[in-house]
Structure formats: C-alpha cells, structure tokens
Scaffold this motif. Structure first.
Motif, mmCIF file in Angstrom:
data_model
loop_
_atom_site.group_PDB
_atom_site.id
_atom_site.type_symbol
_atom_site.label_atom_id
_atom_site.label_comp_id
_atom_site.label_asym_id
_atom_site.label_seq_id
_atom_site.Cartn_x
_atom_site.Cartn_y
_atom_site.Cartn_z
ATOM 1 N N GLU A 21 0.857 -1.198 0.000
ATOM 2 C CA GLU A 21 0.000 0.000 0.000
ATOM 3 C C GLU A 21 0.900 1.259 0.000
ATOM 4 O O GLU A 21 1.810 1.375 0.815
ATOM 5 C CB GLU A 21 -0.891 -0.007 1.236
ATOM 6 N N ASP A 22 0.608 2.140 -0.927
ATOM 7 C CA ASP A 22 1.455 3.337 -1.133
ATOM 8 C C ASP A 22 1.196 4.401 -0.063
ATOM 9 O O ASP A 22 0.051 4.637 0.329
ATOM 10 C CB ASP A 22 1.169 3.913 -2.525
ATOM 11 N N ILE A 23 2.307 4.999 0.394
ATOM 12 C CA ILE A 23 2.222 6.208 1.227
ATOM 13 C C ILE A 23 3.033 7.303 0.521
ATOM 14 O O ILE A 23 3.898 7.027 -0.315
ATOM 15 C CB ILE A 23 2.772 5.939 2.643
ATOM 16 N N ALA A 57 7.323 8.834 -7.727
ATOM 17 C CA ALA A 57 7.256 7.366 -7.579
ATOM 18 C C ALA A 57 5.971 6.911 -6.927
ATOM 19 O O ALA A 57 5.599 5.749 -7.010
ATOM 20 C CB ALA A 57 8.459 6.877 -6.780
ATOM 21 N N ASP A 58 5.319 7.808 -6.264
ATOM 22 C CA ASP A 58 4.052 7.455 -5.639
ATOM 23 C C ASP A 58 2.985 7.318 -6.707
ATOM 24 O O ASP A 58 3.166 7.700 -7.869
ATOM 25 C CB ASP A 58 3.664 8.517 -4.610
ATOM 26 N N VAL A 59 1.845 6.768 -6.272
ATOM 27 C CA VAL A 59 0.744 6.552 -7.208
ATOM 28 C C VAL A 59 -0.513 7.154 -6.618
ATOM 29 O O VAL A 59 -0.579 7.507 -5.432
ATOM 30 C CB VAL A 59 0.559 5.049 -7.505
ATOM 31 N N GLY A 60 -1.492 7.199 -7.440
ATOM 32 C CA GLY A 60 -2.785 7.717 -6.984
ATOM 33 C C GLY A 60 -2.709 9.193 -6.653
ATOM 34 O O GLY A 60 -2.094 9.999 -7.351
ATOM 35 N N GLY A 115 -0.679 14.315 -2.033
ATOM 36 C CA GLY A 115 -0.654 13.570 -0.796
ATOM 37 C C GLY A 115 -0.748 14.467 0.422
ATOM 38 O O GLY A 115 -0.758 15.700 0.334
ATOM 39 N N LYS A 116 -0.785 13.699 1.568
ATOM 40 C CA LYS A 116 -0.813 14.376 2.837
ATOM 41 C C LYS A 116 0.255 13.763 3.711
ATOM 42 O O LYS A 116 0.179 12.560 4.012
ATOM 43 C CB LYS A 116 -2.168 14.231 3.503
ATOM 44 N N PRO A 117 1.264 14.512 4.088
ATOM 45 C CA PRO A 117 1.455 15.950 3.749
ATOM 46 C C PRO A 117 1.831 16.135 2.290
ATOM 47 O O PRO A 117 2.334 15.210 1.653
ATOM 48 C CB PRO A 117 2.585 16.362 4.668
ATOM 49 N N LYS A 118 1.611 17.336 1.836
ATOM 50 C CA LYS A 118 1.845 17.651 0.432
ATOM 51 C C LYS A 118 3.338 17.825 0.194
ATOM 52 O O LYS A 118 4.014 18.546 0.913
ATOM 53 C CB LYS A 118 1.099 18.924 0.070
#
Length: 830
Positions: A21-23, A57-60, A115-118
């Motif tokens: 699961e991505d963070i 590299a993150d998704v979503g 994301g959070k945090p941005k």
C-alpha cells in the motif's frame, strides 16, 4: 509482490501475492535541477515552448497533481491534462523579449503532489534571449585626435578607436575598416586592426610631407544584415629626433578650462624607445611647481592630469616639460615641452578703475557733444571680455535719463543729447553698466555725478517796479538829512556764484549829484542836504553788473522829485514798499491764488449787496406807505412796536443834518368833517432837554439825534413816560425809539433820572458801524466847528427805522405835503 511458499511433508507450493500500500514518501523529481532554454528576441508573443514534466514514484493521489511557475511579466505556464497519468507542460510568451534589456530570465517551476502531507519538487528554468542584429556599433568618441612621430616604423601605434555593439554573438562582433572614400595615400600610410580597432603606422610617415592626416573609420558588425558606425581620427605627425627615446603625446585635450577639477586628464603621453631591454625602458617625469602631475597607466603610456587649482587670470599658459630617460648606459633622454593653454571661464565681472565718476559740463553745450568716456576692463578673454556699455534707466523729474545722455555701447563714450541749461538743471545722477558677453553674462556699475557748470549767459534783471524801459519816480523832502534812504533798487540774476554777484552804480553820475548808491545793496541815499536853490528833479541812471566773464549788465532809471513836505513821501514810500516787497521772485502761483480768492470775495460781496439792496428797496417802499404826522406843537407819534434799522451808505456824511418834517394833511372822516391833528397823549412826558430840542429842531417819526455836548453825547429824541401819576417819573416802559432788549438803548429822564452821558466817540471811530447782535447800522458824522464854539467836534448818530409794526390804520388821503414828508422821511432813513 508475488511469492511462492513450499510446504514440506507433503510438499506443496503455495502462491502468495502481497500488495504494497502506497504512502506519500516520494517527492516529485525533475530529470534535472536546471533546464536551459534559448529563445530569440524576435519571437512573437503567444509563442509556445514545451517543458519536461516531473516524476513522482508514488501513485494515486500521492502522484503529481499541479505545476506552478514563478511570476514573470514575459512568461506564463500552460498545463494540459489528458489523463491522470498524462499531462502536457508548455511555456507561453506573453510579451516581446529584448535581449539588450534583459538577456537572461530565471524562473522556478514547481511540481506538487496531492498527498498528505503535500510534497513538491522544483526545477530552475534559465531562459537565454537569443540576440538579433537590431543595434549598430557605436564609437566611444565621434572624433579622435592623436599624434605620431615622424619616421615611426611600421606598426607604430597611432590611436585605438573603440566601439561597442549591444547585440550578441555574430551580431555583436565588430570589424573595423577604413572608409572606402578615403584617399589612397592615407590608407597606404596607416592600417587598422579589424578586430581591435588599433590604427598603426603602415608606411613611412614624414612630418615634412604632411603633419596632419584625417582618417574615416567604420565599425561594421557581422550580423545577417550588417550595420555600421562611423568616427573620425585626426593624426598629428610630430617631428622628433631619431636617437633619443621617442616621446609622443598621443592625446592632448587643450585648452584646459580654468575650472577643471583635480584629476582631469590633460594629455596621454607615449614614451617609446626603439631600443630594447634596459636601453629601451623609459621613465618619464615632468617639471615641478606646476599644477599638473604625470602618472603611468599601462605600458608606455602616461596620463598628464590636473593636480591643483587653475586660474587663467593669474597664468594663462603653462609649459609642461616632459622628460623621458632610458635606463641604458649612458643614459639618453629626450625632453618635450607641452604647452597647455588655460581656457577662460566667465568668472570675472567687468570692473571700473573707480566705482564713482564726476563730470563737469558747461551749460549751453552743443547737442551731441562728447562729454566723457567710461572704460571698464575684464580679466577674462574672448567673448567673456567683450564689454558693452549701457545706461541704467532712471528718471529726472519724470523724464528718462536717456533723454539727456547716451552712451556708445562699444567704446563707452558719453554724449550729451541736448544743450543743458544751468538755470533748469544743475545736477544729473546716472549709472553706467558694463556687461560682458559671457554665458552667463556678468556686469558691474559705475555711478556718475554730472554737474552742470554755470556760465554767464543771463543778464541781471531789475525787480519791479525797477524794470527796464520804465522810469520809477521817488520823492525826497528837501529837509531830508544826510543818509536819508531815497529808495532801494533790487535786481536778481538767474546765474549763480560770481555770475550772479551783482554790484550797483550810477551811470555817468554828475559831479554835484546829492545821491549815492550802495555797491552791493542798491540803496540810494542822500550824501548831502538839498539846498533850496537846487533843482527839484533828478534823473538817476542805475547800472547793475554781474561779475561773470564776459560781464553783463542792465540799466534802469529813477526819477527823484524833491518836495517840500515829508508826509506824502512817507505814505508814498510805504505804499511802494508794501506793493513791491517780495515781488522780485514773481511767484505766479501766489498771484493766481490771490486773484482766485479776490474773485470769490467779490462774487460773495456782490451777491450779498444785491440781497441787501433788494431787501432795502422793499423797506423803502413800506416806509412810503407809512403816515408820518406831526402836531402843531411838534409832538412825536410813536408806535410801541416800532423797530429801527440803521442803514449804511458809502457816501460821506453832509456837513449839516437836515430833517424835514412832513405836514399831516387833514383827512376827512366818514362824517365829512376834517380831522384835527391829534394832541399828544396825556401820559407822554417830555423832559426839559426834549422840549428845548423840539423847539429848535424838526422831528420825524422813527428818527433821533445824539449830539455831543460838554458832558458827552446827549440823546435828543422823544421819551415816553410809563403813564404813572408822578410827572417827574421818566421811566420808559416800554422803551421807544432805540429798540429793546440787548439791541436797544434805554433812556431815563426826569428828576430822578438825569441825562445819561453817552461815551465819547473816538477820532478813529468808523463813520458807519454795526451794533453786535442787532440788525442796525449806525451812521455818524461830524460837524465842522464854528468860530463861536470851542474847538471840539459835534458828533451825530442817526438811527434809521427798520420796519413799521403791522397795525391796522384807517386809510387816509394824503396831500402833496404828505408826499413830500414821506420823501423826506425816506431820505432821512437812507
């Protein structure tokens, strides 16, 4: 992640799939920290330039969501989103670029995820503006001046021209070349480096052939469409000795303004020695105690700069000796003198030798004559010392000074525009301004005091009555003693000083003349008594002279009459003195004022006399209507309301007072009978003096006489008693005849009231006078004394009736005697 798990006994293989699961633990990253773009300054607004995006590299939602560009007035970021994973970045040009204004634009591109945090990542954009050929080369100077020594070898440096081009690259690369229109003999002597712009000697430079060359230099860039700049170089060929070191002044900025600040470069000096090594190394220095110094710049060049204050008025030219020595053995040197001229700055105002000047001009000068020359000097030179003169405007009694005097603006000569008259103007105060032609101009003033000198151009003039072409008669009593003043002659002269110093003398005086004249006073006096046997008339010619050159004179005549008495002479002398005293100056304004006042007085007097005469005529007409009667016994009839008016006339009183008594005509009553004259009222009382007067004089109603007796003036007119039973009462109630109250005289007669004395009339008492507060005028006359009477004067005072009280009377027919009586009453009233 796909895993395989093997289990033993029994052996089995399990397939395991692990999902990570991505963070949001990865920042967006650009492929490089800095991107460089080159954009031509000719690109039009609206042009688009693609940019490379960032990777995350993150998704979503943890992947890249937005892009931002730092603020810029030239660029804006345009982001096109096609899918969640596909986005297009473009840089859009908003405003035309100018490389000469901003050659490089530095922007920051920021990519942020969701994301959070941005998290975010940045990349720097360096946008270089590509140049286009839109600027021509420009020289630092449009005009160059330099010097080259003769016999300079090929390649000798002459001057370096420098130009710049705001463009870049090939558009800013400059190539120097001589202008194609230059003569071939000039291009054969000099060459120019197309890259550096250095002009060098190419041929044999000979001072004796030509000492000046003019070179036209072009600077052309290498753009697609070349652009060019131009300048001019003047090369002075200096004649130098070949053996010593060569010392050349390559640039000399002369003349040097005297207000130059320290550090101002005066000249660039080149010291060159054809030798090499130590023998070719040259050191330069200049003479001491001058406001200049020399300092090395680079290689063989020295700068001559100002090192102190300059003042052209103290020293207008400096000779700077520059000495160049080499270090060889023996030492060889060369000396060159640079003459530095100090150019003038308009820092000195024109100045006069003295701030004040005095001019003396004799009157009656010729109009336009030269009277004076003003001169100013200016320490400056050239146009700063070109002086023009002018008069500062002022007025004399409202007349501009330029109407009297003019000045030549070039040479400062003053001219009198008119002929001056000392008697009209004696002094002129004026100022002359000297102005130079500098920028700004400076000026100074000279104050001139112009004195008009008097010349003897006016003859003496006698004061009235001793005017020319007339004879004045003076009377002298024969009994006059020595020193008796016959008359005094007065004269005046419009000149001044000695020209107006007057002296009096007789013209051709007779030897036996009994008169003398004061030389300076003009007083004619007796020098001896006049004998009875001498003549009664003398004609004296008087000459008055001034002391001017030439002497001027005037003559008048005085006729002296010798008379026996002195009284008439004294009166005549006083009349003449009062008449002509102070008349010498003939004040016209005073005479006009006197005439005006006299005219006003006469007008008022005529109007007043007319009003009085009109009123008096009415009174006379009223008197003619009165019935003036007298009884057979000469009694008086009075009205208790009778008022008196005393009238004045300008005629001399007669010697005798004659009063006519009118006879009352008998009037017929309504019954047809004749009325008898009315008897006096029983209440009337007469004193003894009154009865005596009634017997010796004729009485008229409304008139009375005061006669001067031994004890004073006596009243001789009727007195009315107060109707009391006492016969000797004598009170007048109400008073009759002389008026009432403060304007009347009350007379009391009887035993208890003796005759009241009347004050004596003095000899100088006027013939006619007015009683204050009363409308009456009293007329007095004097009777000549008779032989029987003692020497005294009899004074009579006559009172005239003013008006009759308005009382109703019966109409009566008058006879001729009645009319005569009325006429007599009128005459008495007048």
């Amino acid at each position: 992640m796909h895993l395989e798990v093997i289990a033993d006994k029994p052996v089995q293989i399990y397939h395991v799939q692990i999902e990570i699961e991505d963070i949001n633990d990865n920042y967006p990253l650009f492929s490089a920290n800095e991107f460089k773009l080159v954009i031509a300054e000719s690109r039009l607004p609206g042009s688009r330039f693609p940019l490379e995006g960032a990777l995350d590299a993150d998704v979503g939602t943890n992947s890249i969501m937005t892009y931002q560009l730092s603020s810029s007035e030239y660029f804006v970021l345009d982001v096109q989103t096609y899918t969640q994973e596909s986005k297009s970045l473009e840089l859009v040009l908003k405003k035309a670029l100018d490389r000469e204004h901003i050659p490089v634009h530095n922007l920051t591109l920021t990519a942020s995820d969701g994301g959070k945090p941005k998290l975010s990542g940045t990349a720097q954009l360096e946008i270089t503006v590509q140049d286009v050929n839109d600027n021509a080369p420009t020289f630092s100077q449009l005009f160059y001046q330099t010097s080259v020594s003769e016999n300079s070898p090929k390649g000798t440096f002459v001057v370096k021209v420098n130009s710049t081009d705001l463009d870049q690259g090939e558009n800013g690369v400059i190539v120097y070349a001589f202008n194609k229109m230059m003569p071939s003999y000039v291009t054969s002597l000099f060459s120019i480096d197309e890259n550096t712009g250095i002009i060098r000697v190419e041929g044999d430079v000979d001072f004796e052939k030509s000492n000046l060359y003019e070179i036209q230099v072009d600077a052309v860039d290498k753009g697609q469409y070349p652009m060019a700049g131009h300048c001019k170089v003047l090369v002075n060929i200096l004649d130098m000795n070949d053996n010593p070191p060569e010392l050349t002044v390559t640039s000399l900025n002369v003349p040097v303004p005297e207000d130059s600040s320290p550090g101002t470069v005066v000249a660039i000096i080149s010291a060159h020695d054809r030798d090499s090594g130590v023998n070719g190394k040259v050191n330069c220095h200049i003479s001491e105690h001058i406001p200049f110094k020399i300092k090395p710049t680079f290689m063989e060049y020295y700068s001559l700069v100002v090192n102190g204050p300059l003042d052209r008025e103290v020293l207008s030219q400096y000779e700077v000796v520059v000495t160049a020595r080499d270090e060889g053995i023996p030492v060889l040197s060369v000396t060159k003198t640079i003459r530095i001229e100090i150019s003038d700055v308009n820092d000195n105002a024109p100045s006069f030798v003295e701030p004040f000047g005095t001019i003396f001009i004799k009157e009656n000068n010729a109009p336009g004559s030269h009277i004076y020359t003003v001169s100013a000097f200016d320490s400056d030179v050239s146009q700063n010392s070109f002086i023009t003169y002018s008069l500062i405007e002022s007025t004399i009694d409202g007349i501009p000074i330029s109407s009297y005097i003019s000045v030549n603006p070039e040479n400062g000569k003053l001219y009198a525009l008119l002929s001056f008259d000392y008697e009209q103007i004696t002094f002129i105060h004026c100022q002359v301004r000297a102005t130079d032609a500098g920028l700004p101009s400076l000026s100074s003033n000279l104050t001139l005091n112009v004195f008009i000198l008097d010349i003897n151009d006016n003859a003496p003039t006698f004061s009235p009555p001793f005017i020319m072409a007339s004879t004045v008669t003076e009377m002298v009593p024969r009994s006059a003693t020595v020193g008796y003043l016959v008359t005094k002659v007065k004269a005046f002269d419009a000149d001044c000083g000695y020209n107006a110093w007057l002296s009096y003398e007789f013209k051709d005086p007779a030897e036996n003349t009994p008169f003398s004249i004061g030389r300076h006073t003009g007083a004619i006096t007796l020098t001896r008594s006049i004998k009875t046997s001498e003549r009664e008339e003398y004609k004296v010619f008087i000459v008055v002279k001034d002391h001017g050159e030439p002497e001027m004179s005037a003559t008048t005549t005085v006729n002296v009459m010798v008379v026996e008495t002195k009284e008439n002479i004294d009166v005549e002398h006083k009349t003449h003195e009062r008449k002509y005293e102070g008349f010498a100056e003939e004040n016209v304004y005073l005479i006009m004022s006197i005439c005006l006042i006299t005219s006003l007085f006469l007008i008022v007097l005529i109007v007043y006399a007319s009003v009085k005469w009109h009123k008096h005529t009415q009174e006379v007409n009223e008197l003619r209507k009165m019935n003036v009667c007298s009884s057979t016994t000469g009694s008086w009839i009075y009205s208790q309301q009778l008022q008196y008016k005393m009238c004045m006339n300008g005629m001399f009183a007669p010697n005798d007072l004659i009063l006519f008594t009118p006879n009352c005509a008998q009037q017929t009553e309504q019954d047809g009978t004749l009325n008898q004259p009315k008897q006096p009222h029983p209440d009337w009382r007469y004193s003894a003096s009154l009865r005596a007067a009634m017997q010796s004089a004729v009485h008229v109603e409304g008139s009375a006489v005061l006669r001067q007796g031994p004890g004073g003036l006596e009243q001789q007119w009727p007195t009315v008693s107060s109707a009391t039973p006492e016969p000797d009462g004598g009170e007048v109630s109400p008073p009759v005849g002389a008026g009432v109250n403060c304007n009347s005289w009350t007379f009391k007669y009887g035993p208890g009231n003796p005759k009241q004395p009347v004050p004596q009339i003095p000899p100088d008492f006027p013939e006619n006078f007015i009683i204050p507060g009363s409308p009456a005028i009293i007329s007095i006359r004097q009777d000549q004394p008779s032989a029987q009477d003692p020497p005294k004067s009899n004074n009579f005072i006559t009172f005239g009736k003013k008006e009759e009280t308005k009382k109703k009377k019966k109409k009566k027919k008058g006879s001729k005697n009645q009319e005569k009586g009325n006429n007599a009453a009128d005459n008495s009233d007048q």
